[in-house]
Design a protein around this motif. Sequence first.
Motif, PDB file in Angstrom:
ATOM      1  N   PRO A  48       5.218  45.150  -9.213  1.00  0.00           N
ATOM      2  CA  PRO A  48       5.194  46.109 -10.318  1.00  0.00           C
ATOM      3  C   PRO A  48       5.117  47.564  -9.876  1.00  0.00           C
ATOM      4  N   SER A  49       4.362  47.849  -8.821  1.00  0.00           N
ATOM      5  CA  SER A  49       4.219  49.240  -8.382  1.00  0.00           C
ATOM      6  C   SER A  49       5.542  49.804  -7.896  1.00  0.00           C
ATOM      7  N   ARG A  50       6.306  49.010  -7.155  1.00  0.00           N
ATOM      8  CA  ARG A  50       7.611  49.472  -6.676  1.00  0.00           C
ATOM      9  C   ARG A  50       8.568  49.714  -7.836  1.00  0.00           C
ATOM     10  N   HIS A  51       8.565  48.807  -8.812  1.00  0.00           N
ATOM     11  CA  HIS A  51       9.443  48.993  -9.972  1.00  0.00           C
ATOM     12  C   HIS A  51       9.033  50.225 -10.772  1.00  0.00           C
ATOM     13  N   LEU A  52       7.735  50.432 -10.904  1.00  0.00           N
ATOM     14  CA  LEU A  52       7.266  51.589 -11.657  1.00  0.00           C
ATOM     15  C   LEU A  52       7.661  52.886 -10.953  1.00  0.00           C
ATOM     16  N   ARG A  53       7.536  52.925  -9.636  1.00  0.00           N
ATOM     17  CA  ARG A  53       7.929  54.129  -8.901  1.00  0.00           C
ATOM     18  C   ARG A  53       9.420  54.398  -9.035  1.00  0.00           C
ATOM     19  N   ARG A  54      10.233  53.355  -9.009  1.00  0.00           N
ATOM     20  CA  ARG A  54      11.668  53.579  -9.151  1.00  0.00           C
ATOM     21  C   ARG A  54      12.008  54.038 -10.569  1.00  0.00           C
ATOM     22  N   LEU A  55      11.334  53.486 -11.557  1.00  0.00           N
ATOM     23  CA  LEU A  55      11.544  53.945 -12.929  1.00  0.00           C
ATOM     24  C   LEU A  55      11.220  55.430 -13.046  1.00  0.00           C
ATOM     25  N   GLU A  56      10.131  55.844 -12.449  1.00  0.00           N
ATOM     26  CA  GLU A  56       9.748  57.259 -12.496  1.00  0.00           C
ATOM     27  C   GLU A  56      10.780  58.131 -11.785  1.00  0.00           C
ATOM     28  N   ARG A  57      11.344  57.649 -10.674  1.00  0.00           N
ATOM     29  CA  ARG A  57      12.393  58.403  -9.975  1.00  0.00           C
ATOM     30  C   ARG A  57      13.629  58.551 -10.850  1.00  0.00           C
ATOM     31  N   THR A  58      13.984  57.486 -11.554  1.00  0.00           N
ATOM     32  CA  THR A  58      15.153  57.566 -12.428  1.00  0.00           C
ATOM     33  C   THR A  58      14.917  58.531 -13.576  1.00  0.00           C
ATOM     34  N   LEU A  59      13.750  58.452 -14.193  1.00  0.00           N
ATOM     35  CA  LEU A  59      13.437  59.373 -15.295  1.00  0.00           C
ATOM     36  C   LEU A  59      13.454  60.816 -14.810  1.00  0.00           C
ATOM     37  N   ASP A  60      12.922  61.042 -13.619  1.00  0.00           N
ATOM     38  CA  ASP A  60      12.954  62.394 -13.050  1.00  0.00           C
ATOM     39  C   ASP A  60      14.389  62.835 -12.810  1.00  0.00           C
ATOM     40  N   ASP A 199      23.394  56.554   0.703  1.00  0.00           N
ATOM     41  CA  ASP A 199      24.362  57.598   0.391  1.00  0.00           C
ATOM     42  C   ASP A 199      25.747  57.037   0.066  1.00  0.00           C
ATOM     43  N   SER A 200      25.883  55.702   0.089  1.00  0.00           N
ATOM     44  CA  SER A 200      27.113  55.083  -0.400  1.00  0.00           C
ATOM     45  C   SER A 200      27.193  55.140  -1.921  1.00  0.00           C
ATOM     46  N   GLY A 201      26.063  55.426  -2.561  1.00  0.00           N
ATOM     47  CA  GLY A 201      25.995  55.433  -4.016  1.00  0.00           C
ATOM     48  C   GLY A 201      25.327  54.207  -4.585  1.00  0.00           C
ATOM     49  N   CYS A 202      24.898  53.287  -3.722  1.00  0.00           N
ATOM     50  CA  CYS A 202      24.255  52.073  -4.224  1.00  0.00           C
ATOM     51  C   CYS A 202      22.831  52.357  -4.679  1.00  0.00           C
ATOM     52  N   LEU A 203      22.320  51.456  -5.497  1.00  0.00           N
ATOM     53  CA  LEU A 203      20.947  51.558  -5.978  1.00  0.00           C
ATOM     54  C   LEU A 203      19.984  51.129  -4.876  1.00  0.00           C
ATOM     55  N   ALA A 204      18.851  51.804  -4.803  1.00  0.00           N
ATOM     56  CA  ALA A 204      17.797  51.401  -3.867  1.00  0.00           C
ATOM     57  C   ALA A 204      17.049  50.227  -4.478  1.00  0.00           C
ATOM     58  N   GLY A 205      17.631  49.040  -4.360  1.00  0.00           N
ATOM     59  CA  GLY A 205      17.036  47.858  -4.960  1.00  0.00           C
ATOM     60  C   GLY A 205      15.666  47.559  -4.388  1.00  0.00           C
ATOM     61  N   VAL A 206      14.759  47.118  -5.234  1.00  0.00           N
ATOM     62  CA  VAL A 206      13.412  46.755  -4.776  1.00  0.00           C
ATOM     63  C   VAL A 206      13.498  45.592  -3.797  1.00  0.00           C
ATOM     64  N   THR A 207      14.282  44.571  -4.135  1.00  0.00           N
ATOM     65  CA  THR A 207      14.428  43.430  -3.234  1.00  0.00           C
ATOM     66  C   THR A 207      15.169  43.841  -1.970  1.00  0.00           C
ATOM     67  N   ARG A 208      16.134  44.734  -2.091  1.00  0.00           N
ATOM     68  CA  ARG A 208      16.839  45.264  -0.907  1.00  0.00           C
ATOM     69  C   ARG A 208      15.846  45.896   0.059  1.00  0.00           C
ATOM     70  N   ASP A 209      15.012  46.795  -0.464  1.00  0.00           N
ATOM     71  CA  ASP A 209      14.064  47.500   0.391  1.00  0.00           C
ATOM     72  C   ASP A 209      13.080  46.539   1.052  1.00  0.00           C
ATOM     73  N   LEU A 210      12.575  45.577   0.277  1.00  0.00           N
ATOM     74  CA  LEU A 210      11.630  44.615   0.825  1.00  0.00           C
ATOM     75  C   LEU A 210      12.292  43.729   1.880  1.00  0.00           C
ATOM     76  N   THR A 211      13.531  43.331   1.627  1.00  0.00           N
ATOM     77  CA  THR A 211      14.240  42.478   2.580  1.00  0.00           C
ATOM     78  C   THR A 211      14.452  43.206   3.905  1.00  0.00           C
ATOM     79  N   ILE A 212      14.884  44.462   3.826  1.00  0.00           N
ATOM     80  CA  ILE A 212      15.083  45.243   5.048  1.00  0.00           C
ATOM     81  C   ILE A 212      13.782  45.360   5.831  1.00  0.00           C
ATOM     82  N   ALA A 213      12.718  45.738   5.140  1.00  0.00           N
ATOM     83  CA  ALA A 213      11.436  45.952   5.816  1.00  0.00           C
ATOM     84  C   ALA A 213      10.877  44.666   6.404  1.00  0.00           C
TER      85      ALA A 213
END
Length: 282
Positions: A48-60, A199-213
């Motif tokens: 939830p925290s990651r999703h909330l932070r991304r929502l706030e980034r989008t709203l900003d 910078d390809s234009g893709c979304l910073a997916g929550v699952t993407r970020d977690l998978t990479i890390a």
Amino acid sequence: MSSAVTTWVNGQLVDGARPSIAAVDHGITVGDGAFESCKIIDGRVFAPSRHLRRLERTLDGLGLDGFDAERLMAGVDAVLEAAGPMPLGRTRWTVTGGPGPFGSDRGEGPLTYVVGLVPAQPLPSHGHLATVPWTRNERAATAGLKTTSYADNVIALARARAHGADEAIFANTRGELCEGTGSNVFVVRDGVILTPPLDSGCLAGVTRDLTIARCREAGMEVREEALPMTALTDSDEVFLTNTMRDVQPVGSVDGRELGTATPVTDRAAQVFAAKVEEGMDP
């Protein structure tokens, strides 16, 4: 509530099939809003925290001020309580610009908050992709933002389904591999996991970020780099990530069957699943 979909709007549980948002809401008239889709596991929201932070980034990024995170999360709690036990589900959080004019100018009304919750079923073991002729604009004002303006995705996914696939894949305006309508894409070459950079234009997916890390923590090599569209068919493995797919191997691209052996993808899926078991808010 008896409906399969449990819905909360601006502080109240409502019947999701009945009117509950103003006809002049800017999210309705021009798609001026942001949203998140989150996985529910045993009645709890994953990450939830990651999703909330991304929502706030989008709203900003949209320039929508006045967001009240506590109010939104109260809505999340309300739908989870109202729905009762749910082994697997999906919740969607939507925040729009609120009432506004019939045009791109914004009004001065408060933001609109909507939370929905629906049961879900496990997805198939493999995804099937179709490339589409339309592009993501990596220089758009909304690049990298998870907005409610989803018409491009609706059109692309309909085309993919008409061709027997369950996800559509976009290139960006440079002709590089970008993303799916609701997923990030990875390929595997010589044991190395590769995925398009942000910078390809893709979304910073929550699952993407977690998978990479998590894969890097497990000693797997993961690189973010520009890739041609041909990477979908000339790589050793292809997989998708998103909230409901987790790490899902791809079985075909444009009707062409891919190899059945996916050892790196399988390892990435195991690593991701192990981290989910460690806690619901990584």
